[in-house]
Design a protein around this motif. Sequence first.
Motif, mmCIF file in Angstrom:
data_model
loop_
_atom_site.group_PDB
_atom_site.id
_atom_site.type_symbol
_atom_site.label_atom_id
_atom_site.label_comp_id
_atom_site.label_asym_id
_atom_site.label_seq_id
_atom_site.Cartn_x
_atom_site.Cartn_y
_atom_site.Cartn_z
ATOM 1 N N ALA A 1 0.840 -1.199 0.000
ATOM 2 C CA ALA A 1 0.000 0.000 0.000
ATOM 3 C C ALA A 1 0.873 1.244 0.000
ATOM 4 C CB ALA A 1 -0.936 0.014 1.209
ATOM 5 N N ALA A 2 0.349 2.286 -0.581
ATOM 6 C CA ALA A 2 0.981 3.606 -0.532
ATOM 7 C C ALA A 2 -0.139 4.624 -0.373
ATOM 8 C CB ALA A 2 1.780 3.880 -1.801
ATOM 9 N N VAL A 3 0.078 5.596 0.488
ATOM 10 C CA VAL A 3 -0.932 6.621 0.753
ATOM 11 C C VAL A 3 -0.312 7.987 0.497
ATOM 12 C CG1 VAL A 3 -2.474 7.625 2.476
ATOM 13 C CG2 VAL A 3 -2.081 5.156 2.454
ATOM 14 N N VAL A 4 -0.958 8.763 -0.341
ATOM 15 C CA VAL A 4 -0.434 10.081 -0.706
ATOM 16 C C VAL A 4 -1.568 11.093 -0.685
ATOM 17 C CG1 VAL A 4 1.371 9.090 -2.174
ATOM 18 C CG2 VAL A 4 -0.826 9.733 -3.182
ATOM 19 N N VAL A 5 -1.186 12.366 -0.573
ATOM 20 C CA VAL A 5 -2.146 13.463 -0.711
ATOM 21 C C VAL A 5 -2.087 13.945 -2.157
ATOM 22 C CG1 VAL A 5 -2.765 15.787 0.017
ATOM 23 C CG2 VAL A 5 -1.926 14.146 1.697
ATOM 24 N N ARG A 6 -3.217 13.908 -2.837
ATOM 25 C CA ARG A 6 -3.283 14.326 -4.232
ATOM 26 C C ARG A 6 -4.057 15.630 -4.343
ATOM 27 N NH1 ARG A 6 -1.876 10.601 -8.360
ATOM 28 N NH2 ARG A 6 -2.782 12.156 -9.757
ATOM 29 N N THR B 1 -1.895 -3.303 -9.947
ATOM 30 C CA THR B 1 -1.196 -4.588 -10.003
ATOM 31 C C THR B 1 0.167 -4.513 -9.340
ATOM 32 O OG1 THR B 1 -0.329 -4.013 -12.185
ATOM 33 C CG2 THR B 1 -2.379 -5.279 -12.119
ATOM 34 N N THR B 2 0.756 -3.323 -9.328
ATOM 35 C CA THR B 2 2.033 -3.097 -8.661
ATOM 36 C C THR B 2 2.191 -1.606 -8.397
ATOM 37 O OG1 THR B 2 4.431 -3.506 -8.742
ATOM 38 C CG2 THR B 2 3.357 -2.819 -10.781
ATOM 39 N N LEU B 3 3.030 -1.264 -7.443
ATOM 40 C CA LEU B 3 3.313 0.139 -7.170
ATOM 41 C C LEU B 3 4.518 0.577 -7.992
ATOM 42 C CD1 LEU B 3 2.918 0.304 -3.270
ATOM 43 C CD2 LEU B 3 1.256 0.975 -5.013
ATOM 44 N N ALA C 1 5.247 10.308 -8.352
ATOM 45 C CA ALA C 1 4.842 11.044 -9.547
ATOM 46 C C ALA C 1 4.193 10.132 -10.581
ATOM 47 C CB ALA C 1 6.052 11.751 -10.158
ATOM 48 N N ALA C 2 4.484 8.840 -10.524
ATOM 49 C CA ALA C 2 3.935 7.901 -11.502
ATOM 50 C C ALA C 2 2.627 7.269 -11.043
ATOM 51 C CB ALA C 2 4.953 6.803 -11.796
ATOM 52 N N LEU C 3 2.187 7.560 -9.838
ATOM 53 C CA LEU C 3 0.908 7.022 -9.373
ATOM 54 C C LEU C 3 -0.225 7.658 -10.174
ATOM 55 C CD1 LEU C 3 1.496 7.072 -5.515
ATOM 56 C CD2 LEU C 3 1.293 5.041 -6.960
ATOM 57 N N PRO C 4 -1.114 6.866 -10.744
ATOM 58 C CA PRO C 4 -2.180 7.426 -11.585
ATOM 59 C C PRO C 4 -3.248 8.120 -10.749
ATOM 60 C CG PRO C 4 -2.513 5.080 -11.314
ATOM 61 C CD PRO C 4 -1.196 5.398 -10.646
#
Length: 379
Positions: A226-231, A279-281, A292-295
């Motif tokens: 998991a990854a959690v970011v503020v967008r 499918t992958t981070l 930056a590559a997270l959709p």
Amino acid sequence: EFTAGLWAALTSGGTCVLTAGPHPTPARLADLVAAHGVTTLDLPTGLFELMADEHPATLARLRQVTTGGAPPSVTHLARVRRQHPRLRLVHTYGTPESGAYALGHPVDAPQPGRPVPVAGADQRCHVLDARLRPVPVGVVGELYLCGPGLADGYPGHPGGTAAVFVADPYDPAGGRMLRTGQLASRAADGTLRLHGPVAGTVLRGARIDPTEVTTVLTAHPGVRRAAVVVRTDEPGGERLVAYLVPADPPAAPTVAELRRHAAEALPEHLRPAEYAILTTLPLTPDGRLDTAALPAPAEAASAAGAAADPRVRLLRDLFAEVLDGRPVGPEDNFFRVGGHSLLAVRLVNRIRSALAVEITIRDVFQAPTPVALAERLAA
């Protein structure tokens, strides 16, 4: 970090095996370990988690793995610890000013939901308050690094040097210490735990630590990573987004399940507004999470089957209508996207008329998303 890896091998009489090219994939690392009899791997957190997921047998060949550069997944550490009890697993921390391995601590028994120790009681560092006084055990303060490994400063930038490299009031020899900008605390046994950056992330007036949210989400048995970011995909549209890699894609947990899981362990302001199943981070060439590559989270993907519920779709439309046409996702919290108590009264009236159900403003406060409100109405 590259030179640190070289010196670690050379000063211990070992051989340093270099990966070919800028992208060290798990498969390539597995081949190198087998071909050269590698006994120690130094992996950034993201690459370590991929190795644990995709090539666990490779770890059985090793004597030691060091990992750091980002908060590690406690779930992965615990699994590797169980599968390979003889493997020495070390959690490290460092900065460009102090070297990649300024701190390190063996990972013995990681506890879900708790930060992993990164230093022992004998390592030179301080946890201080704003007046440079040591904080008590269990209290969070700012981490300062000490010792001979510190750089001399930033060439040509005396102001920046003075702000970061400060006098160490606890060194009789008058040495300096490095202000890391990292929050930390000491446990009763003297070990050090990290708690995110001092500045943190402020979202809608509340200070949050995405690492804490990530730790909770990876504790779910259906979540592998998991990854959690503020967008901020639109002006004023800051929101907390969780990106998840399921442990079993065909049986991936639904957003409703994840929301309930998060609600059991996190206060309301720390619960992600949206979820995206990947499918992958994505990783950078050096194996770290590539934020930056997270959709941008697509509503259809982030809500799985929840958005297909006609009642959820209708509630989304009613939310948007009350909020002057602002788009609302199935997991959007009414009070986070512009709603307040007066608008909640208006929303209650619209829902009563549209669905012919008896609903109160308390229902909206207790179930403030279209998905949660649809479940409440169905019950």
